[in-house]
Design a protein around this motif. Sequence first.
Motif, mmCIF file in Angstrom:
data_model
loop_
_atom_site.group_PDB
_atom_site.id
_atom_site.type_symbol
_atom_site.label_atom_id
_atom_site.label_comp_id
_atom_site.label_asym_id
_atom_site.label_seq_id
_atom_site.Cartn_x
_atom_site.Cartn_y
_atom_site.Cartn_z
ATOM 1 N N SER A 1 0.865 -1.171 0.000
ATOM 2 C CA SER A 1 0.000 0.000 0.000
ATOM 3 C C SER A 1 0.909 1.230 0.000
ATOM 4 O O SER A 1 2.104 1.145 0.307
ATOM 5 C CB SER A 1 -0.920 0.001 1.219
ATOM 6 N N GLU A 2 0.319 2.364 -0.327
ATOM 7 C CA GLU A 2 1.119 3.593 -0.434
ATOM 8 C C GLU A 2 1.687 4.054 0.901
ATOM 9 O O GLU A 2 2.559 4.919 0.936
ATOM 10 C CB GLU A 2 0.274 4.696 -1.082
ATOM 11 N N THR A 3 1.206 3.458 1.998
ATOM 12 C CA THR A 3 1.740 3.815 3.318
ATOM 13 C C THR A 3 2.983 3.010 3.669
ATOM 14 O O THR A 3 3.653 3.301 4.664
ATOM 15 C CB THR A 3 0.688 3.565 4.414
ATOM 16 N N PRO B 1 10.228 4.229 0.599
ATOM 17 C CA PRO B 1 8.770 4.306 0.519
ATOM 18 C C PRO B 1 8.218 3.384 -0.565
ATOM 19 O O PRO B 1 8.930 2.960 -1.481
ATOM 20 C CB PRO B 1 8.515 5.783 0.190
ATOM 21 N N ALA B 2 6.940 3.099 -0.452
ATOM 22 C CA ALA B 2 6.298 2.099 -1.314
ATOM 23 C C ALA B 2 6.478 2.386 -2.790
ATOM 24 O O ALA B 2 6.814 1.487 -3.575
ATOM 25 C CB ALA B 2 4.812 2.023 -0.965
ATOM 26 N N ARG B 3 6.236 3.610 -3.211
ATOM 27 C CA ARG B 3 6.312 3.935 -4.631
ATOM 28 C C ARG B 3 7.722 3.710 -5.173
ATOM 29 O O ARG B 3 7.904 3.195 -6.279
ATOM 30 C CB ARG B 3 5.870 5.381 -4.850
ATOM 31 N N GLN B 4 8.724 4.091 -4.386
ATOM 32 C CA GLN B 4 10.104 3.867 -4.808
ATOM 33 C C GLN B 4 10.422 2.377 -4.871
ATOM 34 O O GLN B 4 11.106 1.920 -5.788
ATOM 35 C CB GLN B 4 11.063 4.570 -3.851
ATOM 36 N N ALA C 1 8.827 -4.166 -5.098
ATOM 37 C CA ALA C 1 7.405 -4.453 -4.933
ATOM 38 C C ALA C 1 6.793 -4.838 -6.278
ATOM 39 O O ALA C 1 7.158 -4.289 -7.317
ATOM 40 C CB ALA C 1 6.680 -3.244 -4.358
ATOM 41 N N THR C 2 5.857 -5.771 -6.243
ATOM 42 C CA THR C 2 5.165 -6.213 -7.446
ATOM 43 C C THR C 2 4.137 -5.196 -7.905
ATOM 44 O O THR C 2 3.966 -4.950 -9.094
ATOM 45 C CB THR C 2 4.455 -7.558 -7.183
ATOM 46 N N GLU C 3 3.454 -4.601 -6.927
ATOM 47 C CA GLU C 3 2.364 -3.670 -7.229
ATOM 48 C C GLU C 3 2.220 -2.714 -6.064
ATOM 49 O O GLU C 3 2.405 -3.099 -4.905
ATOM 50 C CB GLU C 3 1.068 -4.455 -7.447
ATOM 51 N N CYS C 4 1.903 -1.457 -6.359
ATOM 52 C CA CYS C 4 1.675 -0.442 -5.319
ATOM 53 C C CYS C 4 0.258 0.098 -5.487
ATOM 54 O O CYS C 4 -0.116 0.550 -6.577
ATOM 55 C CB CYS C 4 2.699 0.689 -5.441
ATOM 56 N N VAL C 5 -0.530 0.030 -4.409
ATOM 57 C CA VAL C 5 -1.939 0.410 -4.486
ATOM 58 C C VAL C 5 -2.290 1.344 -3.327
ATOM 59 O O VAL C 5 -1.573 1.390 -2.322
ATOM 60 C CB VAL C 5 -2.852 -0.842 -4.436
ATOM 61 N N PRO C 6 -3.397 2.090 -3.431
ATOM 62 C CA PRO C 6 -3.854 2.888 -2.290
ATOM 63 C C PRO C 6 -4.090 1.992 -1.081
ATOM 64 O O PRO C 6 -4.413 0.808 -1.211
ATOM 65 C CB PRO C 6 -5.165 3.499 -2.795
ATOM 66 N N ASP C 7 -3.946 2.578 0.102
ATOM 67 C CA ASP C 7 -4.016 1.780 1.326
ATOM 68 C C ASP C 7 -5.327 1.004 1.440
ATOM 69 O O ASP C 7 -5.342 -0.147 1.861
ATOM 70 C CB ASP C 7 -3.833 2.685 2.548
ATOM 71 N N ASP C 8 -6.431 1.636 1.051
ATOM 72 C CA ASP C 8 -7.719 0.969 1.202
ATOM 73 C C ASP C 8 -8.002 -0.057 0.101
ATOM 74 O O ASP C 8 -9.049 -0.689 0.095
ATOM 75 C CB ASP C 8 -8.855 1.989 1.266
ATOM 76 N N LYS C 9 -7.047 -0.241 -0.815
ATOM 77 C CA LYS C 9 -7.211 -1.212 -1.904
ATOM 78 C C LYS C 9 -6.300 -2.429 -1.738
ATOM 79 O O LYS C 9 -6.306 -3.331 -2.586
ATOM 80 C CB LYS C 9 -6.905 -0.556 -3.256
#
Length: 267
Positions: A132-134, A176-179, A186-194
């Motif tokens: 997640s993005e967090t 951080p997640a995006r980096q 990371a395989t995939e980065c998604v919003p926290d609620d997803k």
Amino acid sequence: MTSYTFADPRLATLDGFRVELDAARERADLVLDRPPLNVITMPQRDQIRLVFEALDEDDRVRVIVLRAIGEHFSSGGNIKGFLEASPETVSKLAWNMAAPARCSKPVIAANRGFCFGVGFEISLACDFRLVSETAQYALPEQKLGQIPGSGGSARLQKMVGITRTKDIVMRSRRIPARQAYEWGVATECVPDDKLEAATDALVDELRAFSPLAQRTAKKLLNDTEDSTLSIAIELEGHCYSRLRNSDDFREGVEAFHSKRAAKFRGS
């Protein structure tokens, strides 16, 4: 989901985590459950290894998910435990946390919030890391006068190279997640609620493939990570040849020509 029951008496009482089974979806979840930071103890590491070994032998399970309760995956290990543990115990750290990699089935790590130390290292041993993005990844052992001891620096260097690994390990940098996604960690980065929805979707996607072909692909890729190109190609050819006679391959070909969804059996 239902609570998973183990025959092994060493797993009668789980330390800081639980295991859930969704038999209808052929899914087992290993859930870190020591909020708020889900610190991982020494005994817990042994149990996690045993759990992965048990789930690997369970025909009801196709996909394993490693996730956590709360806003943080794990802040890492129990710091006092390192000084209290014997040299023999410490020598098993990397072996225990490599259990997801040794498991023949696909393993997904769902990471949010802090994913530090051993939390990061066991996630690196999984096949897929959904963040997640967090999420923040870190190997902070230099701050303790130590180095990563559960395979973290070795696995990370394979993924991002020596320059970035030195930057992360020797400076105890948080990524951080995006980096992490941009660097291929990371395989995939998604919003926290997803994060949960993305995990569910990946589980269902993986279940649609041949379990035999997936086990073969995972083992081949793991075994050839350090090999030369010529050896990797040779082993790939042998694996392809073995799958050529499988029921699943025949089913896949027939389904393709019939324009229908394949129904794989794992044989």
